[in-house]
Design a protein around this motif. Structure first.
Motif, short mmCIF file in Angstrom:
data_model
loop_
_atom_site.label_atom_id
_atom_site.label_comp_id
_atom_site.label_asym_id
_atom_site.label_seq_id
_atom_site.Cartn_x
_atom_site.Cartn_y
_atom_site.Cartn_z
N ALA A 77 18.88 6.80 7.85
CA ALA A 77 18.50 5.42 8.30
C ALA A 77 17.29 5.52 9.43
CB ALA A 77 19.75 5.12 9.36
N LYS A 78 16.19 5.14 8.32
CA LYS A 78 14.83 5.20 9.31
C LYS A 78 13.82 4.44 8.60
CE LYS A 78 12.99 9.44 6.95
NZ LYS A 78 12.33 10.66 7.25
N TRP A 79 12.60 4.32 8.98
CA TRP A 79 11.78 3.61 8.35
C TRP A 79 10.94 4.52 7.16
CZ3 TRP A 79 8.88 -1.00 9.17
CH2 TRP A 79 9.50 -1.78 10.22
N LEU A 80 10.97 4.17 6.20
CA LEU A 80 10.82 4.77 4.90
C LEU A 80 9.42 4.45 4.26
CD1 LEU A 80 14.17 4.97 3.08
CD2 LEU A 80 13.40 6.67 4.60
N THR A 81 8.74 5.31 3.84
CA THR A 81 7.36 5.16 3.31
C THR A 81 7.79 4.82 1.68
OG1 THR A 81 6.81 7.57 2.52
CG2 THR A 81 6.12 6.87 4.80
N VAL A 82 6.61 4.48 1.03
CA VAL A 82 6.74 3.88 -0.42
C VAL A 82 7.28 5.38 -1.07
CG1 VAL A 82 5.84 3.41 -2.43
CG2 VAL A 82 4.96 2.46 -0.63
N GLY A 83 6.73 6.37 -1.15
CA GLY A 83 7.28 7.78 -1.49
C GLY A 83 8.44 8.23 -1.02
N GLU A 84 8.84 8.09 0.16
CA GLU A 84 10.24 8.11 0.42
C GLU A 84 11.28 7.40 0.03
OE1 GLU A 84 9.36 10.30 4.96
OE2 GLU A 84 9.39 8.22 4.74
N THR A 85 10.95 6.17 -0.19
CA THR A 85 11.90 4.98 -0.81
C THR A 85 12.29 5.61 -2.04
OG1 THR A 85 10.77 3.20 0.43
CG2 THR A 85 11.96 2.72 -1.54
N LEU A 86 11.43 5.87 -3.01
CA LEU A 86 11.58 6.68 -4.31
C LEU A 86 12.51 7.95 -4.05
CD1 LEU A 86 8.53 5.80 -6.26
CD2 LEU A 86 10.66 4.87 -6.70
N ILE A 87 12.05 9.04 -3.07
CA ILE A 87 12.58 10.19 -3.19
C ILE A 87 14.04 10.14 -2.77
CG2 ILE A 87 12.69 12.21 -1.77
CD1 ILE A 87 9.72 12.19 -1.72
N HIS A 88 14.54 9.13 -1.84
CA HIS A 88 15.88 8.94 -1.17
C HIS A 88 16.40 7.87 -2.14
CE1 HIS A 88 15.15 11.69 2.05
NE2 HIS A 88 13.96 10.91 2.29
N SER A 89 15.72 7.06 -3.00
CA SER A 89 16.29 6.01 -3.55
C SER A 89 16.98 4.90 -2.84
CB SER A 89 17.33 6.55 -4.80
OG SER A 89 17.70 5.52 -5.43
N SER A 90 16.16 4.41 -1.72
CA SER A 90 16.61 3.49 -0.87
C SER A 90 16.71 2.05 -1.56
CB SER A 90 15.76 3.26 0.37
OG SER A 90 16.07 2.30 1.34
N LYS A 131 0.85 -1.16 0.13
CA LYS A 131 -0.01 -0.05 0.03
C LYS A 131 1.02 1.24 0.06
CE LYS A 131 -3.99 -2.20 2.48
NZ LYS A 131 -4.67 -2.15 3.83
N ILE A 132 0.35 2.34 -0.67
CA ILE A 132 1.25 3.56 -0.51
C ILE A 132 1.64 4.06 0.60
CG2 ILE A 132 -0.68 5.43 -0.81
CD1 ILE A 132 0.89 6.37 -3.27
N THR A 133 0.86 3.83 1.72
CA THR A 133 1.34 4.25 3.14
C THR A 133 2.08 3.20 3.88
OG1 THR A 133 -0.92 3.02 4.01
CG2 THR A 133 -1.06 5.55 3.19
N ASP A 134 2.60 2.02 3.37
CA ASP A 134 3.38 1.26 3.93
C ASP A 134 4.67 1.90 4.24
OD1 ASP A 134 1.41 -0.74 4.08
OD2 ASP A 134 2.10 -2.03 2.42
N SER A 135 5.41 1.28 5.39
CA SER A 135 6.81 1.67 5.31
C SER A 135 7.70 0.64 5.57
CB SER A 135 6.79 2.41 6.72
OG SER A 135 6.04 3.80 6.86
N PHE A 136 8.84 0.81 5.46
CA PHE A 136 9.98 -0.23 5.44
C PHE A 136 11.28 0.28 6.22
CE2 PHE A 136 7.36 -0.45 1.69
CZ PHE A 136 6.84 -1.75 1.62
N ASP A 137 11.60 -0.86 6.87
CA ASP A 137 12.80 -0.61 7.66
C ASP A 137 13.99 -0.33 7.22
OD1 ASP A 137 14.53 -0.44 9.92
OD2 ASP A 137 14.26 -2.41 10.62
N ALA A 138 14.56 0.63 6.83
CA ALA A 138 15.84 0.82 6.07
C ALA A 138 16.89 1.30 7.16
CB ALA A 138 15.67 2.08 5.15
N THR A 139 16.67 1.00 8.47
CA THR A 139 17.69 1.49 9.67
C THR A 139 18.79 0.72 9.59
OG1 THR A 139 16.69 0.12 11.34
CG2 THR A 139 15.57 2.22 10.97
N LYS A 140 18.99 -0.20 8.85
CA LYS A 140 20.19 -1.22 8.88
C LYS A 140 20.36 -1.99 7.91
CE LYS A 140 17.85 -4.89 11.58
NZ LYS A 140 16.71 -4.22 11.59
N PRO A 141 21.41 -2.26 7.31
CA PRO A 141 21.71 -3.14 6.07
C PRO A 141 20.79 -4.34 5.94
CG PRO A 141 23.85 -2.32 7.00
CD PRO A 141 22.85 -1.92 8.06
#
Length: 582
Positions: A340-353, A315-325
């Motif tokens: 290094a934080k939990w990123l939403t779908v939009g933030e995943t694209l903006i920050h290119s995680s 879902k577009i509101t979901d978040s994913f743990d990008a705090t660690k490798p």
């Protein structure tokens, strides 16, 4: 004649004066009239029989040559006998035009110089005189041709009227001329990797000239392209500037109608003048746009996100743990300059995680990922594209497509495709969800479109990718009024099977205006160097993105895209108001 026996009366004399003498038929071995006629008739029949036999042998031989072995006509022999027999062997080739019917490839009448070496009385003198007229051919080369043991040889092809006049003035009757045609390209390098070129016999040897050789040589109807010369010029010009500025090894850019997949511009540099045929460096003939298979990096996050949303598992509101490798067996997936934080779908694209993208892909799974990439045409060569030079994507077989491949494919590693593959798939994601094979030809073809994602997913992706340009690594392409949406990609370059540290393939894929998308574009630079003004960085945001921004600034007015400053201003006002409450 009366045939009676000789009758003599016994007397002192054999006959008396005035006496008629009679001879028998066989007195002196003479034949009768009937026997003479028979002999004559027999001789005539023998002669007729011999003629019939010879004629039959000739007919059988002609039949054998024509219908069994086939008639093998040598091009030079045809050319040699044409002026003598009056036979016409058409060599006309159809013109090629851009979408506005500006001629980009045509034919000009010319002349070939030839001779029969057996008729050349003084080969050394003729060779010397010809070498004085044709600076690009030596005396030795002419002498070799003039002393060949043949009845026909070309001395020079496609000579100018001035050269023909000088040869005529030499006064050598054994030197003859043959009418011919030469393929010319008025725009020289501008469409080098689109058109390709022909050989000296006007047969296509590269590009559209080769792939459409039958069409061009069998019809006098102009072939109209989807290319716009004005847009093509601007794209190539900016590409050359970027290649020079960032000292890139090569670069390419393609502009496409996002709804029809018609290619408006396609440039790959270095390129070459199509009117020249003496290039020994084959590298300049490499079409990076359609043949250059490479790992594209983060631009694949566009497809990964679209897959996740369309599958219903993300879902577009979901978040994913990008705090660690993220650990994948012996390997670790890390991020580059990402919070290094939990990123939403939009933030995943903006920050290119990479981490968040891999987690998203693992949640969707192998089966859906493979099916989706296939549907986007990222597993196969684009057979419908008319150009001859086309690359086939490289990827693992499905048998070995495990979780590590699922994760790395999410951010563009482990799968290699061409820029035209990426742009066509990107267009499908943003045009409402319809994939249409790309084309360079305005004539109707067998292109079949198919739905790859829902309209809603496509609308969501427009918003997400617009934010990447406003807030993310593509800010240098945020051209006022044109509502650019896009995604950057930087991947380590592979050389001899290994990743080379410090060498990158940088990409920027974009669409505009995103509120009602009309055009999509991709820019790729091969091994751009870092500069003082880029603060030592050589990633996409510092080279491919500003190049893309300059291209959009120049071509948008040519494409009749009116800047919508009001819409951008309203959007920014709302966003600023929203951010002030955070």
């Amino acid at each position: 004649m009366l045939k009676v026996s000789l009758s003599r009366k016994k007397s002192a004399y054999p006959y008396t004066p005035g006496q008629e003498i009679y001879f028998s038929a066989g007195t002196f071995g003479w034949e009768t009239d009937d026997e003479a006629v028979n002999v004559c008739r027999n001789r005539i029949m023998v002669i007729i029989g011999l003629f019939l036999l010879i004629y039959a042998v000739i007919v059988i031989r002609i039949f054998n040559v024509c219908l069994v072995d086939g008639i093998q006509l040598d091009r030079e022999a045809i050319s040699y006998y044409r002026p003598r027999t009056g036979l016409v062997f058409p060599v006309h080739r159809a013109n090629i035009t851009d979408r506005n019917e500006v001629v980009v490839a045509t034919n000009l009448p010319t002349v070939n110089l030839f001779t029969n070496p057996k008729k050349v009385s003084n080969a050394k003198l003729v060779a010397q005189k010809l070498a004085e007229i044709f600076d690009d051919t030596s005396y030795e080369d002419f002498l070799i041709k003039l002393t060949r043991k043949s009845s026909f040889v070309y001395l020079k092809r496609n000579i100018s009227p001035q050269q023909q006049a000088r040869v005529n003035a030499l006064g050598f009757p054994e030197l003859e001329f043959q009418p011919s045609e030469i393929r010319v390209y008025p725009q020289k390098e501008l469409l080098a990797h689109v058109l390709g070129n022909t050989d000296i016999d006007n047969e296509g040897i590269a590009g559209l000239e080769k792939s459409l050789n039958d069409r061009l040589s069998s019809s006098t109807k102009d072939l109209k392209l989807t290319i716009d010369l004005g847009v093509q010029y601007a794209v190539r010009d900016e590409l050359l500037k970027a290649k020079e500025k960032f000292k890139a090894e090569r670069a390419t850019a393609v502009v496409m109608d996002i709804n029809t997949s018609e290619i408006i511009a396609l440039a790959s540099v270095p390129d070459y003048d199509l009117n020249r045929r003496d290039f020994k460096d084959k590298d300049i003939k490499f079409n990076f746009a359609t043949l250059g298979v490479y790992e594209a990096g983060s631009v694949f996050k566009v497809f990964n996100t679209a897959l996740g949303l369309d599958s219903g598992k993300i879902k577009i509101t979901d978040s994913f743990d990008a705090t660690k490798p993220l650990k994948m067996g012996r390997h670790r997936i890390t991020d580059y300059r990402v919070p290094a934080k939990w990123l939403t779908v939009g933030e995943t694209l903006i920050h290119s995680s990479n981490i968040a993208s891999a987690l998203m892909a693992l949640k969707v799974g192998k089966e859906l990922q493979i099916k989706f990439l296939k549907n986007l045409g990222l597993f196969d060569k684009i057979e419908n594209l008319e150009i001859y030079e086309k690359g086939r994507p490289l990827h693992r077989s499905e048998r070995y497509w495990q979780d590590d491949t699922v994760a790395t494919t999410a951010y563009g590693y482990g799968i290699s495709v061409t820029p035209i593959h990426i742009l066509t798939a990107f267009s499908a994601v943003l045009n409402g969800g319809i994939y249409t094979p790309p084309t360079l030809i305005s004539e109707p073809g067998n292109r079949k479109s198919r739905r790859v994602i829902s309209t809603q997913t496509s609308m969501d992706m427009r918003k997400l990718l617009r934010d990447v340009v406003i807030y993310g690594s593509a800010k240098n392409a945020n051209i006022d009024g044109y509502e650019v949406a896009g995604k950057t990609g930087t991947a380590n370059k592979i050389e001899q099977g290994r990743y080379v540290k410090g060498k990158n393939m940088t990409s920027f894929v974009a669409a505009f205006p995103i509120s009602a998308p009309k055009y999509a574009m991709i820019v790729v630079l091969d091994s751009p160097k870092s500069l003082k003004e880029t603060f030592g960085f050589n990633t996409s945001g510092w080279n491919a993105v500003p190049t893309g921004g300059k291209i959009i600034t120049r071509i948008a007015p040519q494409l009749n895209i009116r800047p919508n400053y009001d819409l951008d201003t309203q959007r920014m006002t709302v966003l600023k108001s929203y951010n002030s409450h955070d």
